[in-house]
Enzyme design. Structure first.
Site, mmCIF file in Angstrom:
data_model
loop_
_atom_site.group_PDB
_atom_site.id
_atom_site.type_symbol
_atom_site.label_atom_id
_atom_site.label_comp_id
_atom_site.label_asym_id
_atom_site.label_seq_id
_atom_site.Cartn_x
_atom_site.Cartn_y
_atom_site.Cartn_z
ATOM 1 N N GLU A 158 52.228 32.660 -37.243
ATOM 2 C CA GLU A 158 51.050 31.794 -37.432
ATOM 3 C C GLU A 158 51.225 30.409 -36.799
ATOM 4 O O GLU A 158 51.254 29.383 -37.487
ATOM 5 C CB GLU A 158 50.720 31.672 -38.916
ATOM 6 C CG GLU A 158 50.296 32.995 -39.511
ATOM 7 C CD GLU A 158 49.822 32.902 -40.956
ATOM 8 O OE1 GLU A 158 50.053 31.851 -41.596
ATOM 9 O OE2 GLU A 158 49.215 33.873 -41.430
ATOM 10 N N GLU A 316 48.884 41.229 -41.553
ATOM 11 C CA GLU A 316 49.141 40.899 -42.959
ATOM 12 C C GLU A 316 47.846 40.988 -43.748
ATOM 13 O O GLU A 316 46.770 40.645 -43.233
ATOM 14 C CB GLU A 316 49.633 39.454 -43.102
ATOM 15 C CG GLU A 316 51.024 39.167 -42.628
ATOM 16 C CD GLU A 316 51.388 37.692 -42.867
ATOM 17 O OE1 GLU A 316 50.863 37.067 -43.804
ATOM 18 O OE2 GLU A 316 52.197 37.159 -42.089
HETATM 19 C C1 GLA Z 1 50.738 33.814 -44.297
HETATM 20 C C2 GLA Z 1 52.169 33.917 -43.798
HETATM 21 C C3 GLA Z 1 53.064 34.724 -44.705
HETATM 22 C C4 GLA Z 1 52.765 34.456 -46.157
HETATM 23 C C5 GLA Z 1 51.307 34.730 -46.420
HETATM 24 C C6 GLA Z 1 50.926 34.578 -47.876
HETATM 25 O O1 GLA Z 1 49.861 34.681 -43.767
HETATM 26 O O2 GLA Z 1 52.249 34.422 -42.498
HETATM 27 O O3 GLA Z 1 54.395 34.387 -44.400
HETATM 28 O O4 GLA Z 1 53.074 33.146 -46.470
HETATM 29 O O5 GLA Z 1 50.544 33.812 -45.688
HETATM 30 O O6 GLA Z 1 49.554 34.817 -48.081
#
Ligand code: GLA
Ligand code: ZN
Length: 689
Positions: A158, A316
């Site tokens: 991210e 995710e």
């Molecule tokens: C983000 C991060 C993860 C985690 C999630 C939790 O998407 O990439 O490492 O912290 O949030 O929702």
């Protein structure tokens, strides 16, 4: 014609299912690691993202590398038919590095350098950080780029944020010199710097925006955001360059999430495959109507698919709840499968979670995971995950299929940055993204597939192009839209469009600037309305779209003059009652609609796009009525079409199918004529093209 594309990895030509996995947190618990593999298989998981944030476990001291735990993990994955996206660890760094090289630490807007802590907080310019990242990445690549379990690179995590250190200030000035051809006068004009005597007389005087310094020069703010975005993409490219050559076959992605920072459409260009992290807060509204949020999420899925016009990865999502939303609510029965398959419906070839096993301590110990602290699979969440695993295993034919699309919505990063930074016309709530999704939802309710494109993208493939609140548009892109309409396209724009150009200078000579000729109108004045103010659009008798009655309007109203367009509807009240509020301009072979006010009723957007789509000959996924909150999305291999009918309405629904022949994808038998959809229910169908 749409067709089937190769799978993301030829090693794993199946729907991918899995999670982020951090076994390095559990090295003192060897029994846990054994059990994980057994449960991964039981849950129908076939891929894990590993190594995200693992830097200190790979390089505990500067120049001292240890890979034993990762060797064991990947070998054990291979032995058990589980694949891995291997991450580069740059999303967080070891404390030894911050202590020895403070330049890697980010400097905030207030010009204070951060202490070591949290994550996602390094300087993207720092030569030391770049060097250290390239080194650890090349060690990983050297060792694992040909490991049989590894199916792709997960670069960092991210990307986002900004740094205001001296290295970044110098890089920003250099970037500006290139952009403005080493001509400070050009920059001063582009930023309208004479205003408040802000004219720069030397490049060294230019500073990034700061709370105790400059915040009001919109052109500077916009260029700074562009610079930060480019710098971040450049850092990602640097990471890619450090691993690519070890195995050019290995696809590369980075997980996207927050649209506020990096221009993801640009970032997409340097990646092989797109991936994103989706965390909608289901069941948030009081009436439990998830349709608005489902449309919002669907819009993002479509945007990520459109970046490369091919399948992407849901990298995710939470298997149950998050620990950072204002209220952590569990997914109601059905919602896990429905929201997971929503991603597949829009073009994802994976459903992946954050994370596999809940951490025992620290900040994410209460974030939902496939395995809870109870440590076994006898849980509602685990059963939901395993059900998705079984469902995905039955969808191998859908892997690589594409989405046939005839409609596009324009969503530009720089337009979004500029429109939100501008002062006026409704500082109490301009609601740009909400407006885009209001339009999008009209199409979603009708089951019309949508691409989300940039104003610089090719338009000719679409029958309909919609540009909600296209406040920033260049002369060049305005001309391209004009040509698209002249050549037979259908275009729709709204209020607060064609206001500024590339550097946020207003278009002179009348709004909507470069869209004025296309739309055949002049917007003389635009006003913001208080929340208590209500107007309306009254449809004119016998209008071209055959819309009838009237719709409430609120928040923004534009007073327009017809310059070749015809009125389809007019304002209901106030001193501009009777003046045009919805118009149509016939230009060349095409048509351009303009909506001058924000319509409040969501039903309007369904009626409007049903009528426009019929006139433009746009196909819906199902040729039948869909209840509000129910959508149908489509993927195809050119011979079969796969249709995902999704019920986000919060109540049971029925859909009476059109009279084509459908097979239920899950049972393999003929689908009934009337589909019964449970609350949070989903039906997957197949039909011949
Ligand atoms: C983000 C991060 C993860 C985690 C999630 C939790 O998407 O990439 O490492 O912290 O949030 O929702
Ligand atoms: Zn910096």
């Amino acid at each position: 014609m749409n067709k089937k594309l190769p799978p993301i990895s030829s090693k794993a030509p199946v729907m991918l299912h899995g999670a982020d996995y951090n076994p390095e947190q559990w090295l003192r618990y060897p029994e846990v690691l054994q059990e994980d593999i057994r449960l991964m298989k039981l849950s129908g998981s076939n891929v894990m993202s590993v190594g995200i944030f693992s830097w200190v476990s790979l390089e505990p001291e500067e120049g001292v590398f240890q890979f034993g735990w990762l060797d064991n993990l990947l070998d054990s994955f291979e032995a058990n038919g589980i694949y891995a996206f291997l991450a580069t660890p740059s999303g967080s760094r070891p404390a030894w590095m911050s202590a020895k090289y403070p330049e890697v630490l980010r400097v905030e807007r207030n010009r204070v350098r951060n202490l070591h802590g949290v994550r996602h907080n390094h300087c993207y310019t720092s030569p030391v950080y770049r060097e250290k990242t390239a080194l650890i990445n090349s060690k990983l690549a050297e060792r694992y780029a040909h490991h049989p379990a590894v199916i792709g690179w997960h670069i960092s995590n991210e990307f986002g944020g900004e740094c205001h250190c001296e290295l970044c200030q110098t890089a920003f000035r250099d970037w500006l010199k290139v952009k403005y051809d080493h001509n400070l006068d050009e920059l001063n004009h582009a930023w309208w710097a004479t205003f408040w005597s802000h004219t720069y007389t030397s490049w060294e005087q230019i500073e990034s925006p700061a709370p105790h310094g400059e915040t009001q020069v919109h052109g500077l703010n916009l260029d700074w955001r562009r610079f930060v975005s480019e710098r971040t993409i450049d850092f990602c490219q640097h990471e890619i360059d450090s691993v690519r050559s070890y195995n050019p076959e290995l696809p590369i992605t980075t997980n996207m999430h927050n649209i506020d920072g990096v221009d993801y459409r640009e970032l997409a260009k340097i990646l092989d495959v797109i991936s994103w992290d989706a965390y909608p807060d289901w069941h948030y509204t009081e009436d439990d109507d998830d349709a608005r949020l489902a449309a919002w999420t669907a819009f993002h899925h479509d945007m990520y698919r459109t970046f490369k016009h091919k399948p992407y990865l849901l990298m995710e999502s939470t298997p149950s709840l998050t620990n950072w939303q204002s209220v952590s609510k569990l997914k109601r029965p059905g919602m896990h499968k429905l929201s997971s398959l929503q991603a597949i419906a829009h073009g994802s070839d994976s459903v992946q979670y954050f994370q596999w096993r809940k951490s025992r301590g620290s900040s994410e110990k209460f974030h939902g995971a496939v395995l809870d602290h109870s440590g076994h699979g006898e849980t509602r969440v685990f059963r939901d995950v395993a059900e998705v695993g079984r469902t995905l295993a039955g969808l191998t034919d859908v892997v690589g299929t594409t989405t046939p699309v005839e409609t596009a919505i324009i969503f530009d990063w720089d337009n979004r940055w500029a429109i939100k930074d501008a002062q006026g016309i409704r500082n109490s709530g301009l609601r740009y993204e909400e407006t885009v999704v209001e339009h999008y939802r009209g199409l979603w309710e009708l089951g019309i597939p949508v691409d989300v494109i940039g104003s610089g993208d090719e338009l000719s493939a679409y029958k309909l192009v919609i540009a909600p609140m296209q406040y920033l548009i260049t002369e060049e892109n305005g001309k391209r839209i004009e040509k698209y309409v002249e050549q037979g396209g259908t275009f729709l724009a709204t209020y607060w469009s064609g206001v500024v150009g590339e550097t946020d200078l207003c278009h002179l000579g009348g709004f909507p600037g470069p869209l004025r000729r296309t739309l055949g109108i002049w917007a003389e004045e635009t006003e913001g309305l208080h929340s208590r103010d209500l107007n309306g659009v009254v449809m004119q008798d016998g209008n071209f779209l055959k819309l009838t009655g009237e719709y409430d309007a609120h928040e923004i109203a534009e007073l327009i003059h017809l310059e070749g367009a015809e009125a389809l509807g007019h304002y209901r009240s106030d001193f501009y009652a009777g003046r045009p509020a919805l118009t149509l301009h016939r230009l060349g072979e095409g048509k351009a609609y303009h909506l001058a006010t924000r319509v409040k009723d969501q039903g309007f957007y369904v009626d409007l796009y049903a009528a426009i789509a019929d006139k433009a000959g746009i196909r819906r996924t199902l040729d039948c009525e869909l209840p509000t909150g129910v959508t149908a999305q489509l993927r195809t291999d050119g011979e079969q079409e796969y249709i995902f009918v999704q019920n986000f309405s919060g109540r049971e629904q029925t859909v009476v199918l059109d009279n084509q022949e459908y097979t239920d994808l899950e049972t393999g038998t003929a689908a009934p004529e009337v589909l019964n959809l449970e609350v949070n229910g989903l039906v997957m169908l197949k039909r011949k093209v």
